[in-house]
Design a protein around this motif. Structure first.
Motif, PDB file in Angstrom:
ATOM      1  N   TYR A  84       0.809  -1.225   0.000  1.00 47.04           N
ATOM      2  CA  TYR A  84       0.000   0.000   0.000  1.00 47.04           C
ATOM      3  C   TYR A  84       0.842   1.275   0.000  1.00 47.04           C
ATOM      4  O   TYR A  84       0.348   2.339  -0.374  1.00 47.04           O
ATOM      5  CB  TYR A  84      -0.988   0.045   1.170  1.00 47.04           C
ATOM      6  CG  TYR A  84      -2.179  -0.851   0.960  1.00 47.04           C
ATOM      7  CD1 TYR A  84      -3.104  -0.575  -0.030  1.00 47.04           C
ATOM      8  CD2 TYR A  84      -2.372  -1.992   1.743  1.00 47.04           C
ATOM      9  CE1 TYR A  84      -4.196  -1.411  -0.240  1.00 47.04           C
ATOM     10  CE2 TYR A  84      -3.454  -2.832   1.540  1.00 47.04           C
ATOM     11  CZ  TYR A  84      -4.366  -2.530   0.550  1.00 47.04           C
ATOM     12  OH  TYR A  84      -5.445  -3.359   0.331  1.00 47.04           O
TER      13      TYR A  84
ATOM     14  N   THR B  50      -3.183  -2.938  -5.248  1.00 44.98           N
ATOM     15  CA  THR B  50      -3.356  -1.957  -4.163  1.00 44.98           C
ATOM     16  C   THR B  50      -3.480  -0.546  -4.721  1.00 44.98           C
ATOM     17  O   THR B  50      -4.236   0.272  -4.200  1.00 44.98           O
ATOM     18  CB  THR B  50      -2.175  -2.030  -3.177  1.00 44.98           C
ATOM     19  OG1 THR B  50      -0.940  -1.796  -3.872  1.00 44.98           O
ATOM     20  CG2 THR B  50      -2.112  -3.383  -2.497  1.00 44.98           C
TER      21      THR B  50
ATOM     22  N   LYS C 217      -6.651   1.971  -4.049  1.00 44.57           N
ATOM     23  CA  LYS C 217      -6.498   3.347  -3.554  1.00 44.57           C
ATOM     24  C   LYS C 217      -7.103   4.344  -4.541  1.00 44.57           C
ATOM     25  O   LYS C 217      -7.727   5.325  -4.135  1.00 44.57           O
ATOM     26  CB  LYS C 217      -5.017   3.664  -3.323  1.00 44.57           C
ATOM     27  CG  LYS C 217      -4.406   2.958  -2.125  1.00 44.57           C
ATOM     28  CD  LYS C 217      -3.003   3.468  -1.818  1.00 44.57           C
ATOM     29  CE  LYS C 217      -2.026   3.110  -2.911  1.00 44.57           C
ATOM     30  NZ  LYS C 217      -0.659   3.559  -2.609  1.00 44.57           N
TER      31      LYS C 217
ATOM     32  N   ARG D 272      -9.919   7.162  -3.960  1.00 44.56           N
ATOM     33  CA  ARG D 272      -9.508   8.548  -4.218  1.00 44.56           C
ATOM     34  C   ARG D 272     -10.438   9.236  -5.212  1.00 44.56           C
ATOM     35  O   ARG D 272     -10.648  10.443  -5.148  1.00 44.56           O
ATOM     36  CB  ARG D 272      -8.065   8.555  -4.731  1.00 44.56           C
ATOM     37  CG  ARG D 272      -7.447   9.936  -4.840  1.00 44.56           C
ATOM     38  CD  ARG D 272      -5.929   9.865  -4.924  1.00 44.56           C
ATOM     39  NE  ARG D 272      -5.470   8.921  -5.926  1.00 44.56           N
ATOM     40  CZ  ARG D 272      -4.768   7.837  -5.664  1.00 44.56           C
ATOM     41  NH1 ARG D 272      -4.440   7.529  -4.426  1.00 44.56           N
ATOM     42  NH2 ARG D 272      -4.361   7.025  -6.639  1.00 44.56           N
TER      43      ARG D 272
ATOM     44  N   PHE E 207      -3.612   6.248   3.862  1.00 47.30           N
ATOM     45  CA  PHE E 207      -5.067   6.258   3.685  1.00 47.30           C
ATOM     46  C   PHE E 207      -5.762   7.490   4.260  1.00 47.30           C
ATOM     47  O   PHE E 207      -6.915   7.741   3.902  1.00 47.30           O
ATOM     48  CB  PHE E 207      -5.671   4.991   4.314  1.00 47.30           C
ATOM     49  CG  PHE E 207      -5.544   3.778   3.446  1.00 47.30           C
ATOM     50  CD1 PHE E 207      -6.446   3.536   2.433  1.00 47.30           C
ATOM     51  CD2 PHE E 207      -4.498   2.885   3.633  1.00 47.30           C
ATOM     52  CE1 PHE E 207      -6.337   2.415   1.624  1.00 47.30           C
ATOM     53  CE2 PHE E 207      -4.368   1.759   2.835  1.00 47.30           C
ATOM     54  CZ  PHE E 207      -5.282   1.522   1.823  1.00 47.30           C
TER      55      PHE E 207
ATOM     56  N   THR F 125      -6.813   9.892   1.607  1.00 44.54           N
ATOM     57  CA  THR F 125      -7.606   9.188   0.594  1.00 44.54           C
ATOM     58  C   THR F 125      -9.038   8.948   1.051  1.00 44.54           C
ATOM     59  O   THR F 125      -9.980   9.069   0.264  1.00 44.54           O
ATOM     60  CB  THR F 125      -6.941   7.837   0.255  1.00 44.54           C
ATOM     61  OG1 THR F 125      -5.624   8.075  -0.244  1.00 44.54           O
ATOM     62  CG2 THR F 125      -7.743   7.069  -0.777  1.00 44.54           C
TER      63      THR F 125
END
Length: 452
Positions: free
Chosen positions: A293, A329, A333, A337, A411, A414
């Motif tokens: 990540y 990953t 994300k 996003r 994160f 995000t």
């Protein structure tokens, strides 16, 4: 265009060039009808040099820059002070100020240019020991780090570049790239006319008629192309909007870029199928991977995966083309996003921030737990599945080197952000990270121990 009474019928080009438009004026002496058409064609094509207007500079100044990937291939990180020029569609990197660089360009030195169409920008605290670092990743797989010790300067740059990217189409194939074709076509037309002009002067009179016909035919083709181009422009301006086509059922809603509740309603679920697929793939073969990540996957491959999902094609993440788990990953994300409203809804952002500000840890946990229970079902259930997955990542921190703090940095921005970030972005970043860290470290108390 002027005509002279001199009996000489040759074509005499003037060397004077109109400033700004680059128009070439022609003088024709006692031209017959064929020479009239030649002059008109030549004036029509050469009135415009075909040069594209220089994009307007939105921002420029010195920053620290390091290129860490070229076409997906990792590079050694070397920081250098760089003069950066941001325009509407690209960033240019100069070793000195643009004024000095422009003079050097005459000797063959050209700046490094970065196309922002389809690019991504994100804070990259984990990529460098320096403070105030953000990363730009292009569709072609190039990655750049930009940094400044002065916080308000780097924040200003981050917003300026992010706004420029947001204004561009998310499809990596920007229409603006095709403008170079127009420039080439115009250049080719100019060279063609120059070639014909030389032939006309050298050939015998009996051959000129054939050449004049060829040139007139070329001018007609150009006129036809302009007519088609004009009609296409009218068609594009009159075409129905994407929203209208979606309402009529001609275009289905996409997964990426759609509201979370829309995706869930379409799938008759409270957790998107794509999110479940990515989590399953990561837990099968990515829990022990160093920097999971945190490390970026190849953006071109991520965009390919995004396209397949949006086209509702069958997806098998065990396929060899998705063997790089960082691509999976990265796509997950990107999904979060690109949500029009983040997983933590805008209306809840300030309430979560107020909760994390509380001094008593038990009070923080209880307040966050209460807020989670008030979330819409798609947000609450997706959040629960995602954070349960991330706790498994943390459990393998000794192998993958991803702690709660590391995942909070990745994160935080995000999953939750303010609707208007212009004011206190640096302050919000701290709270975003802390909220994610708390929900990871206190997962059982906030979400409960029951299984879905």
């Amino acid at each position: 265009m002027q005509k002279s009474t001199n009996s000489d019928s040759s074509v005499e080009p003037l060397s004077s060039t109109c400033q700004g438009t680059g128009a070439v004026q022609m003088r024709v002496k006692n031209a017959n009808s064929h020479h009239d058409r030649l002059s008109q064609s030549k004036s029509m094509i050469l009135t415009d040099t075909g040069k594209l207007p220089e994009p307007m500079v939105e921002k420029e100044g010195y920053l620290q820059k390091a290129k860490i990937a070229d076409g997906g291939k990792k590079l050694r990180k070397n920081w250098a002070t760089t003069w950066i020029v941001l325009s509407s569609q690209k960033i240019e990197f100069y070793k000195e100020s643009k004024q000095q660089a422009l003079s050097n360009m005459k000797t063959g030195h050209k700046p490094e240019s970065v196309d922002l169409c389809g690019a991504q920008i994100e804070w990259a605290k984990e990529k460098s020991s320096r403070k105030n670092v953000f990363q730009i990743t292009t569709v072609s797989g190039n990655e750049f780090l930009l940094q400044s010790d002065i916080e308000f300067i780097i924040l200003d740059w981050f917003h300026a570049i992010k706004n420029a990217i947001d204004r561009l189409p998310k499809d990596p194939c920007c229409p603006s790239r095709n403008l170079e074709l127009f420039k080439i076509q115009r250049s080719s037309s100019t060279e063609l006319l120059s070639h014909y002009d030389g032939e006309i002067k050298e050939q015998k009179p009996e051959h000129r008629k054939s050449l004049m016909f060829r040139l007139h035919h070329s001018a007609s083709d150009t006129s036809d192309k302009n007519r088609v181009k004009s009609r296409l422009k009218k068609f594009i301006t009159r075409r129905p909007s994407l929203k209208t086509l979606q309402e009529k059922g001609l275009i289905k809603d996409q997964i990426f870029g759609s509201h979370l509740h829309t995706v869930c309603e379409r799938e008759n679920s409270t957790v998107p199928w794509f999110v479940k697929q990515c989590i399953e793939a990561v837990e099968k073969r990515g829990l022990d991977v160093d920097g999971i990540y945190r490390v970026s996957g190849n953006l071109a491959t991520i965009q390919k995966l995004r396209f397949i999902i949006n086209q509702e094609e069958k997806l098998n993440l065990d396929d060899s083309q998705w063997e790089d788990i960082h691509v999976v990953t990265g796509a997950l994300k990107m999904f979060f996003r690109e949500l029009p409203e983040p997983l933590f809804p805008y209306s809840f952002f300030e309430r979560f921030v107020e909760a994390i500000k509380k001094q008593d840890n038990n009070a923080r946990i209880e307040t966050v737990k209460s807020l989670v229970q008030k979330l819409p079902p798609p947000n609450r259930d997706t959040m629960k599945v995602l954070f349960r997955h991330l706790t498994k990542i943390v459990a393998k921190a000794s192998k993958n080197l991803m702690s709660t703090q590391g995942l909070g940095i990745v994160f935080g921005p995000t999953l939750l952000r303010a609707e208007n970030e212009m004011g206190n972005m640096a302050v919000h970043m701290v709270y975003q990270n802390q909220i994610v860290e708390l929900m990871l470290s206190e997962y059982n108390k906030i979400f409960g121990l029951e299984e879905d």
